[in-house]
Design an enzyme around this catalytic site. Sequence first.
Site, PDB file in Angstrom:
ATOM      1  N   GLU A 347      42.275 -22.599  16.482  1.00  0.00           N
ATOM      2  CA  GLU A 347      41.499 -22.981  15.455  1.00  0.00           C
ATOM      3  C   GLU A 347      41.799 -21.869  14.232  1.00  0.00           C
ATOM      4  O   GLU A 347      40.858 -21.378  13.737  1.00  0.00           O
ATOM      5  CB  GLU A 347      40.091 -22.963  15.770  1.00  0.00           C
ATOM      6  CG  GLU A 347      39.757 -23.938  16.786  1.00  0.00           C
ATOM      7  CD  GLU A 347      38.366 -23.745  17.217  1.00  0.00           C
ATOM      8  OE1 GLU A 347      37.836 -24.883  17.392  1.00  0.00           O
ATOM      9  OE2 GLU A 347      37.865 -22.531  17.672  1.00  0.00           O
TER      10      GLU A 347
HETATM   11  C1  TNX Z   1      36.236 -24.688  20.640  1.00  0.00           C
HETATM   12  S1  TNX Z   1      38.220 -24.289  22.846  1.00  0.00           S
HETATM   13  C2  TNX Z   1      36.955 -23.325  20.866  1.00  0.00           C
HETATM   14  C3  TNX Z   1      36.091 -22.126  20.870  1.00  0.00           C
HETATM   15  C4  TNX Z   1      34.575 -22.489  21.138  1.00  0.00           C
HETATM   16  C5  TNX Z   1      34.302 -23.614  21.914  1.00  0.00           C
HETATM   17  C6  TNX Z   1      32.963 -24.234  22.220  1.00  0.00           C
HETATM   18  C7  TNX Z   1      39.118 -23.221  21.919  1.00  0.00           C
HETATM   19  C8  TNX Z   1      40.097 -22.677  22.061  1.00  0.00           C
HETATM   20  N1  TNX Z   1      38.152 -22.965  20.739  1.00  0.00           N
HETATM   21  O1  TNX Z   1      36.119 -21.091  20.218  1.00  0.00           O
HETATM   22  O2  TNX Z   1      33.774 -21.344  21.601  1.00  0.00           O
HETATM   23  O3  TNX Z   1      34.989 -24.676  21.175  1.00  0.00           O
HETATM   24  O4  TNX Z   1      32.892 -25.226  22.892  1.00  0.00           O
END
Ligand code: TNX
Length: 531
Positions: A347
């Site tokens: 992300e």
């Molecule tokens: C997505 S999973 C994210 C996390 C969040 C999570 C909450 C991932 C690699 N990134 O930063 O905590 O969703 O479910």
Amino acid sequence: MKKSLWILALALGVTVSSCQKAVSPLTEVSFLPIPLSVSSSSGGFELDSDASIQLVGASGDLKKVGEYLAQKIQPATGLEIPIVAESGNIILELKTGEPAEKYLIDISSDQVKISSGSASGLFLGVQTLLQTLPAEIESTEKVAGDWIIPSGTIVDEPEYAYRGAMLDVARHFFSVEEVKHYIDEIARLKMNYLHLHLTDDQGWRIEIKSWPKLTEIGGQTEVGGTEGGFYTQEDYAELVAYAADQFITIVPEIDMPGHTNAALASYAELNPGVNLPDGDFSTMTEGKIDFDILDKEPEPAELYTGIEVGFSTFATDKEITYEFVDDVVRELSALTPGPYFHIGGDESHVTEKDDYIFFIERVQEIVKSHGKTSIGWDEIATAELLPGTVSQFWAKEENAELAIEQGNQVLISPAKYAYLDMQYDSTTRIGLHWAAYIELDAAYDWDPVSSYPGITKADIFGVEAPIWTETITDRADLEYMAFPRIAAIAEIAWAPESKRNWDDFAKRISAQGKRWDIRGIGYYKSPKVEW
Ligand code: TNX
């Protein structure tokens, strides 16, 4: 005994042990995860004051396994089982040349023998053996009763070599004691890796001696604005050693280049420089634009205690960023005996695509230079991966496929099934549901291979169950969300699809629930199960 009595005994699902005490057959035990093969024979081994543990084979770790077994048996039975050099009746035997995690258990009325190619395999066998005893064995106080292990044979071996849990200690901080407790529980489920998500926008949780402000500033707070915390390097080393005693390897994660607000709040120089707005400046004269801002150091970010993601990024074009990453990876790798270093990579919505790729490729080299193999969230597969780098599939199958096309393996953690922070249903008091509501049966009924056409068994590095802690503040929250689903994921990681069956699991998890009750684990009593 008369033949008719034997028939009666069998019909009742009961056999009569040599010690003339009733014991239900080995094949009726609610093992979790389910072993590859179990067969029963009549009678059972009674654990009494004659019991002694004999270690056969040379390995420093062997003694650890024997001591673990004795310690687990002691409180409920009151038996102080000695470890002896010869003629013990509980034998832990190392067999050189056998696969490391395959184990065999042979139980007869006069002897119990576990054999395996390694101490870690014996430890797995010990977990299975403890499940053959009544649930009351979990008690921390002495319980009156007979401790009989039904006779028979178990042959077992895991489907995947990497069976992991991930704990986010960044969004809410969890103490060393809380993490140790989680380690104790995942070990019983035959998981062998604990991935610690040590840094995120909301907190930096690991001391880095060459960059002390990371924890002095970046470790102060957590989601919601409560006091954060961090592990000193000594704390971290203690966790690594504690996990190793239960044959669990710690995988540290430093999430980057996004999810880095805590670091960006600690050190201004890691922040991207000031960007001029897009436009045509060719007609501007020097007097109209403040060229000084181009040379100015950016300001440090503000500490962040919300839960939105995707707004932070390291400056991927500055050398200082890579000096920083090198220091962090060096210090943390030195404290981490395991082979893997998780570089995050998820992300990074405000990092330009090319900058992201450049960053990931450079960071992989840094990790390699410190003797570790990189793991990263699935987006890293958009970069050129080094051989051996593992892409952790959480969201996008196409990213998993990109990794596979490059000849790299994937760690399977689909948010839809394996994220333990997803709510069970719309009434769950904590948790998120951006990926799905995940009831226990949904967490159980999927398969890393057959659920994904683009992924074959050979592409799979392992299976991991992450728990993110935006809404999870303490041990009670953690247990409520993780249990019982973590047992479902543990079984998927351990047992081949052909051995897995929801109805059977539902019965076994209910028996497991009794053990969790005795151990004081506050699990979710899924309505799909008769507890
Ligand atoms: C997505 S999973 C994210 C996390 C969040 C999570 C909450 C991932 C690699 N990134 O930063 O905590 O969703 O479910």
